[in-house]
Write a protein that holds these residues in place. Sequence first.
Motif, PDB file in Angstrom:
ATOM      1  N   SER A 161       0.816  -1.216   0.000  1.00 51.35           N
ATOM      2  CA  SER A 161       0.000   0.000   0.000  1.00 51.35           C
ATOM      3  C   SER A 161       0.851   1.268   0.000  1.00 51.35           C
ATOM      4  O   SER A 161       0.410   2.322  -0.473  1.00 51.35           O
ATOM      5  CB  SER A 161      -0.925   0.014   1.215  1.00 51.35           C
ATOM      6  N   ILE A 162       2.059   1.182   0.540  1.00 50.06           N
ATOM      7  CA  ILE A 162       2.926   2.361   0.614  1.00 50.06           C
ATOM      8  C   ILE A 162       3.232   2.874  -0.786  1.00 50.06           C
ATOM      9  O   ILE A 162       3.097   4.073  -1.076  1.00 50.06           O
ATOM     10  CB  ILE A 162       4.228   2.025   1.371  1.00 50.06           C
ATOM     11  N   ALA A 163       3.611   1.978  -1.691  1.00 49.11           N
ATOM     12  CA  ALA A 163       3.932   2.390  -3.058  1.00 49.11           C
ATOM     13  C   ALA A 163       2.680   2.794  -3.824  1.00 49.11           C
ATOM     14  O   ALA A 163       2.703   3.735  -4.627  1.00 49.11           O
ATOM     15  CB  ALA A 163       4.657   1.254  -3.781  1.00 49.11           C
ATOM     16  N   ILE A 164       1.572   2.088  -3.589  1.00 46.99           N
ATOM     17  CA  ILE A 164       0.336   2.386  -4.319  1.00 46.99           C
ATOM     18  C   ILE A 164      -0.151   3.800  -4.007  1.00 46.99           C
ATOM     19  O   ILE A 164      -0.436   4.594  -4.909  1.00 46.99           O
ATOM     20  CB  ILE A 164      -0.754   1.347  -3.972  1.00 46.99           C
ATOM     21  N   ILE A 165      -0.250   4.141  -2.738  1.00 50.18           N
ATOM     22  CA  ILE A 165      -0.718   5.469  -2.352  1.00 50.18           C
ATOM     23  C   ILE A 165       0.385   6.510  -2.572  1.00 50.18           C
ATOM     24  O   ILE A 165       0.116   7.639  -3.017  1.00 50.18           O
ATOM     25  CB  ILE A 165      -1.188   5.484  -0.887  1.00 50.18           C
ATOM     26  N   GLY A 166       1.621   6.149  -2.303  1.00 41.16           N
ATOM     27  CA  GLY A 166       2.728   7.092  -2.460  1.00 41.16           C
ATOM     28  C   GLY A 166       2.940   7.552  -3.881  1.00 41.16           C
ATOM     29  O   GLY A 166       3.539   8.609  -4.112  1.00 41.16           O
ATOM     30  N   ALA A 167       2.440   6.800  -4.860  1.00 39.13           N
ATOM     31  CA  ALA A 167       2.603   7.180  -6.262  1.00 39.13           C
ATOM     32  C   ALA A 167       1.699   8.348  -6.659  1.00 39.13           C
ATOM     33  O   ALA A 167       1.916   8.974  -7.700  1.00 39.13           O
ATOM     34  CB  ALA A 167       2.307   5.977  -7.163  1.00 39.13           C
ATOM     35  N   HIS A 168       0.693   8.648  -5.852  1.00 38.65           N
ATOM     36  CA  HIS A 168      -0.218   9.752  -6.181  1.00 38.65           C
ATOM     37  C   HIS A 168       0.518  11.083  -5.983  1.00 38.65           C
ATOM     38  O   HIS A 168       1.199  11.275  -4.972  1.00 38.65           O
ATOM     39  CB  HIS A 168      -1.453   9.699  -5.288  1.00 38.65           C
ATOM     40  N   PRO A 169       0.383  12.017  -6.938  1.00 42.68           N
ATOM     41  CA  PRO A 169       1.156  13.269  -6.832  1.00 42.68           C
ATOM     42  C   PRO A 169       0.827  14.116  -5.611  1.00 42.68           C
ATOM     43  O   PRO A 169       1.653  14.914  -5.162  1.00 42.68           O
ATOM     44  CB  PRO A 169       0.803  14.017  -8.124  1.00 42.68           C
ATOM     45  N   GLN A 170      -0.361  13.970  -5.031  1.00 45.49           N
ATOM     46  CA  GLN A 170      -0.725  14.756  -3.843  1.00 45.49           C
ATOM     47  C   GLN A 170      -0.403  14.054  -2.526  1.00 45.49           C
ATOM     48  O   GLN A 170      -0.548  14.663  -1.456  1.00 45.49           O
ATOM     49  CB  GLN A 170      -2.217  15.083  -3.866  1.00 45.49           C
ATOM     50  N   ALA A 171      -0.008  12.806  -2.588  1.00 42.15           N
ATOM     51  CA  ALA A 171       0.195  12.035  -1.360  1.00 42.15           C
ATOM     52  C   ALA A 171       1.436  12.511  -0.618  1.00 42.15           C
ATOM     53  O   ALA A 171       2.490  12.736  -1.214  1.00 42.15           O
ATOM     54  CB  ALA A 171       0.320  10.555  -1.684  1.00 42.15           C
ATOM     55  N   ARG A 172       1.295  12.655   0.694  1.00 44.14           N
ATOM     56  CA  ARG A 172       2.424  12.968   1.567  1.00 44.14           C
ATOM     57  C   ARG A 172       2.551  11.847   2.590  1.00 44.14           C
ATOM     58  O   ARG A 172       1.613  11.577   3.338  1.00 44.14           O
ATOM     59  CB  ARG A 172       2.221  14.299   2.281  1.00 44.14           C
TER      60      ARG A 172
END
Length: 282
Positions: A161-172
Amino acid sequence: MIDLGAARVAVNSPLNDFNAHLDLVYQHHGDGDPLSFADVRVSLLPSRGMRFWKGRVSLWSEATCPFEPYPMRSALPLFEWGSNWLLAQRLNAYLLLHAGVVARDDRALILPAAPGSGKSTLTCALHLAGWRFMSDEFGVLDPDSGNLLPLLKPAALKNRSIAIIGAHPQARLGPVFPGTRKGDVAHFVPLRDSIVERHRHARPRLVIFPRYRDGGTLKCTPLDAANTAMRLGLNSFNYRTLGAVGFDAVVRLARTTRAFELEYGDLSTAIAHIDTLFAEHA
């Protein structure tokens, strides 16, 4: 002092790395008077005593140490899991659902689920798709008003999940902590607008019990009120503790919302379907 919305947590520690991580994942929460009321007070301190505790950190609350020490590098995960556990023991003015909660305007979607169901990933993905983030771990329901209260803590993402969500440009995301008891963990920071609105309540309108299956196709099954009430009770931290108050709260919630079980294997497909359900039933 960290103002989460439905609760306040006071924390102190001499550990520089932990304080830097805390500042990173709790941006915009504000620093209140450390001596004012707090639902939970914790200290993260270097462990002392036995030789094999050297290089470890302990969480203390009200002169007790409820957990075994963690490696010093995992002070933030210890704080997150420990403070969640303490909040679950103490916020008994509310029914606490184990659920993600997001909202559109003042209408809320509740995502109750057991660990490993993909709840946190879906909650964060919905938030990044435009929903207001209210909580990842706790669905805080006021039994008197029937409203949901935000509890703005960062969401603990694990492993893939870290990579999946982290790939979003707005994710911090905060730092990745490898090899914890739950695998690799990183903390997702809700967007600033949701943090600013952490005292804005919402009315529950839709309940979705998510279940992620790798490679699975979308399957959505409506649930009746009786089944919904039973499953809400099972996905609560303090349902039994509240007794009749908890029973009345879950029955009322089940009767005033529409509920579905959603099995999915693709996040974008799941989000599109949830948007459709919410437009139809909220």
